[in-house]
Write a protein that holds these residues in place. Structure first.
Motif, mmCIF file in Angstrom:
data_model
loop_
_atom_site.group_PDB
_atom_site.id
_atom_site.type_symbol
_atom_site.label_atom_id
_atom_site.label_comp_id
_atom_site.label_asym_id
_atom_site.label_seq_id
_atom_site.Cartn_x
_atom_site.Cartn_y
_atom_site.Cartn_z
ATOM 1 N N GLY A 1 -14.499 -11.738 113.041
ATOM 2 C CA GLY A 1 -13.913 -11.782 112.205
ATOM 3 C C GLY A 1 -13.603 -13.103 111.598
ATOM 4 N N ARG B 1 -24.054 -9.110 109.176
ATOM 5 C CA ARG B 1 -23.889 -9.601 110.457
ATOM 6 C C ARG B 1 -23.313 -10.989 110.151
ATOM 7 N NH1 ARG B 1 -24.546 -7.811 115.048
ATOM 8 N NH2 ARG B 1 -24.790 -5.782 115.212
ATOM 9 N N CYS C 1 -17.812 -6.217 106.270
ATOM 10 C CA CYS C 1 -16.896 -5.576 107.342
ATOM 11 C C CYS C 1 -17.318 -4.660 108.625
ATOM 12 C CB CYS C 1 -15.680 -4.868 106.883
ATOM 13 S SG CYS C 1 -14.925 -6.007 105.713
ATOM 14 N N SER C 2 -18.919 -4.186 107.951
ATOM 15 C CA SER C 2 -19.490 -3.184 109.054
ATOM 16 C C SER C 2 -19.486 -3.842 110.353
ATOM 17 C CB SER C 2 -20.730 -2.628 108.463
ATOM 18 O OG SER C 2 -21.665 -3.765 108.547
ATOM 19 N N SER D 1 -14.256 -15.748 116.944
ATOM 20 C CA SER D 1 -14.401 -14.262 116.932
ATOM 21 C C SER D 1 -15.324 -13.706 115.640
ATOM 22 C CB SER D 1 -13.184 -13.461 117.060
ATOM 23 O OG SER D 1 -12.585 -13.618 115.640
ATOM 24 N N LEU E 1 -17.190 -5.525 111.948
ATOM 25 C CA LEU E 1 -16.001 -6.054 112.274
ATOM 26 C C LEU E 1 -14.926 -4.990 112.826
ATOM 27 C CD1 LEU E 1 -15.198 -8.643 109.597
ATOM 28 C CD2 LEU E 1 -16.617 -8.966 111.602
ATOM 29 N N ASP E 2 -13.843 -5.217 113.397
ATOM 30 C CA ASP E 2 -12.879 -4.193 113.899
ATOM 31 C C ASP E 2 -11.819 -3.969 112.886
ATOM 32 O OD1 ASP E 2 -10.352 -6.238 114.459
ATOM 33 O OD2 ASP E 2 -11.987 -7.208 114.964
ATOM 34 N N PRO E 3 -10.985 -3.087 112.974
ATOM 35 C CA PRO E 3 -10.191 -2.709 111.584
ATOM 36 C C PRO E 3 -9.055 -3.991 111.265
ATOM 37 C CG PRO E 3 -10.181 -1.066 113.465
ATOM 38 C CD PRO E 3 -11.007 -2.060 113.878
ATOM 39 N N ILE E 4 -8.570 -4.544 112.115
ATOM 40 C CA ILE E 4 -7.815 -5.722 111.705
ATOM 41 C C ILE E 4 -8.628 -6.897 111.220
ATOM 42 C CG2 ILE E 4 -6.077 -7.590 112.796
ATOM 43 C CD1 ILE E 4 -5.364 -5.409 114.813
ATOM 44 N N SER E 5 -9.640 -7.204 111.670
ATOM 45 C CA SER E 5 -10.366 -8.070 110.729
ATOM 46 C C SER E 5 -10.837 -7.682 109.431
ATOM 47 C CB SER E 5 -11.824 -8.647 111.602
ATOM 48 O OG SER E 5 -11.374 -9.104 112.937
ATOM 49 N N THR E 6 -11.140 -6.080 109.282
ATOM 50 C CA THR E 6 -11.694 -5.739 108.038
ATOM 51 C C THR E 6 -10.566 -5.765 107.173
ATOM 52 O OG1 THR E 6 -12.925 -4.170 109.257
ATOM 53 C CG2 THR E 6 -12.446 -3.667 107.142
#
Ligand SMILES: Nc1ncnc2c1ncn2[C@@H]1O[C@H](COP(=O)(O)OP(=O)(O)O)[C@@H](O)[C@H]1O
Ligand SMILES: [Mg+2]
Lengths: 294, 260
Positions: B155, B99, B179-180, B153, B182-187
């Protein structure tokens, strides 16, 4: 069938709303009772005392003539004793809380200490007065001085400060500490730069509570030997002294009507001191909180 | 910055066994982290991935019940030698947590924290800017460095945590499922960033996401608990090898999802 079910739901919503309104009303009544009593008290005292609250009252010493009696000695005594006691309780309390939360290992000794601090917070204040008399006044030979009085009050409120500080420190998430350690911060740096700033608003709340309690205390200081008739302003930590609640108590117990007015005026002064100290602490706390949350 | 030749591993474990109290959670791990490569640690939940990662910067020292046998060599030196002070090695080994955990301070102060506690003397503004740039966050925050890091945010917060780790100039960065949360774009942004960073840093990433391991890593270690709940290193190899031609059938079962 579906209609029947829906009808039942509607009735229950109404009933729930009613319960909600009843609960709301009960809460409102409770707060009104509390506020009402407070208002009554304030109005009563204000009516009795407002005529006496003036510069002369603030700058006069006690007198046998009620209309000449003033509060200066007690006002300064209170401010000195509370300022010293507050500073002392804050320093010792926060340090003790840091030790218990960050350094002490979590074993049964720590648990016993913790439970006993909670118990200490519930010990009647007069017991602290006896302790103060024995240790500070007699054993350490401080006499019945401002210093002995503030030590006594500091001891009295120390448990409150420790417990509040511990809770504030515990509320700082472990992830913050891990973040600090992972960057190569030592334990001290992590506590000083990350944990304490974040715990500070909570610690300050505890100190506000503690000082508010200490400022109204009479019994321990009387036991310890604070004076009831002081025709001088304390001139240093070793000076003898009196405090506002003792002075007020003294005036209330006189038969003359004029002293009762002086007592009411004294209460107004005490309340003003208390409220302004609290306001200052709340202001400080909010400022700090805003800085953290940005 | 490099104190190790490019071809020798920056971290090596030798017969590493980790215990929490009496329970052995991982046993017999021998692996290397190659310099300037990305090494992924994969395995099911509770297989000791975080535990293994936290052995690499002695973060487990904070857990009273933790103890271990074997050794962890960092640049040839045993991290668990009696003479080693954990705070002294942690700044060389950055860590990014599952986190995002920015400090409740300004963006600038978050990045400057590490240099400050480590006694950095020099141009702090330049160091902070450089670190944030390396974390691919500069354009988003350059006008608001004085604002609270908590206003970013998720990310952005995670990239700030990476910038914060970079500011103390580590040689290696440990990432525990970065990344767990986070949203896909931030990932995707973080994954691109990792590839970028691997030119200058060695990276170890724990992930439960096998596509992520396949996408970003050069080497993959697969941890798996046995019958007795103690995890072992089942296979450690180049990522291409693990995902196309695993040697152990348990690895194959895990990466193809035919598991348990
Ligand atoms: N602080 C701890 N104390 C005791 N047991 C722990 C602790 N942390 C993790 N464990 C145990 O160790 C095992 C591995 O945990 P972890 O390393 O977090 O696995 P992963 O990251 O792969 O999910 C789990 O069985 C977990 O319950
Ligand atoms: Mg984990």
């Amino acid at each position: 069938m579906a209609d029947v079910v829906r009808g039942q739901f509607d009735r229950r919503v109404n009933r729930r709303r009613l319960y909600g309104q009843i609960f709301h009303a009960l809460c409102l009544i409770s707060i009104l009772i509390g506020l009402g009593m407070l208002a009554l008290l304030l109005v009563d005292i204000f009516l009795d005392g407002w005529r006496r609250v003036n510069w002369e009252f603030l700058t006069s010493f006690p007198s046998r003539k009620p209309e000449q009696a003033g509060i200066q000695a007690a006002l300064f005594g209170s401010i000195y004793v509370i300022a010293l006691a507050g500073a002392l309780a804050f320093t010792l309390g926060v340090a003790a809380a840091i030790y218990l939360e960050e350094y002490a290992s979590r074993n049964w000794v720590a648990k016993v200490i913790q439970i006993n601090i909670a118990n200490l917070a519930g010990v009647p204040s007069i017991v602290y007065g006896i302790l103060g008399l024995e240790i500070f006044v007699r054993y350490l030979a401080l006499g019945k001085s401002v210093l002995a009085g503030s030590f006594t009050l500091a001891l009295l409120v120390l448990p409150i400060v420790i417990i509040a500080s511990e809770e504030a420190i515990r509320a700082v998430p472990p992830s913050i500490r891990e973040g600090g350690y992972a960057l190569g911060a030592t334990r001290w740096q992590t506590i000083w730069r990350l944990v304490l700033p974040q715990a500070f608003p909570g610690i300050l709340t505890g100190v506000i509570l503690a000082v508010s309690r200490a400022i109204g205390e009479t019994a321990p200081l009387i036991v310890m030997g604070a004076l009831t008739f002081v025709p001088f302003t304390p001139d240093g930590p070793m000076s003898r002294f009196t405090v506002l609640p003792i002075q007020i108590f003294n005036w209330v117990s006189r038969p003359q009507e004029g002293f009762h007015e002086a007592a009411a005026a004294g209460i107004i002064v005490l309340l003003v001191v208390l409220l302004s100290m609290n306001a200052l602490a709340v202001l400080l706390r909010n400022r700090f909180q805003r800085r953290l949350e940005g | 910055m490099k104190s190790v030749a490019d071809n020798s591993p920056i971290i090596e474990t030798r017969d590493l066994n980790v215990y929490y109290g009496p329970t052995c959670v991982i046993s017999g791990v021998d692996m290397e982290v190659e310099t300037h490569k990305i090494t992924a640690i994969i395995g099911p939940s509770g297989s000791g991935k975080s535990t293994l990662l936290r052995c690499f910067n002695r973060m487990n020292d904070l857990i009273p019940s933790f103890h271990m046998t074997g050794s962890v060599l960092f640049a040839g030196r045993d991290l668990y030698d009696a003479g080693v002070d954990p705070t002294e090695i942690r700044y060389q080994i950055g860590m990014v947590f599952q986190r995002p955990n920015p400090f409740p301070k300004s963006i600038f102060d978050n990045v400057a924290f590490g240099p400050r506690v480590n006694g950095f003397r020099g141009d702090m503004n330049a160091l902070v800017e450089d670190s944030i740039r390396r974390a691919a966050l500069w354009d988003e925050v350059k006008d608001r460095l004085k604002e609270s890091a908590l206003s970013l945010s998720g990310g952005q917060q995670q990239r700030l945590c990476i910038a914060r780790a970079l500011a103390v100039q580590p040689q290696i960065i440990l990432m525990d499922e970065p990344c767990s949360a986070l949203d896909p774009i931030s990932t995707l942004a973080i994954e691109e960033l990792m590839r970028e960073l691997s030119n200058d840093y060695s990276i170890v990433i724990v992930t439960h996401n096998m596509q992520q391991a396949a996408r970003v890593s050069d080497y993959t270690a697969f941890l798996n608990p046995g019958e007795d709940k103690t995890s072992e290193l089942i296979e450690f190899d180049e990522t291409r090898q693990i995902f196309t031609n695993p040697k152990d059938e348990r690895t194959e079962a895990y990466i193809t999802g035919r598991f348990g």
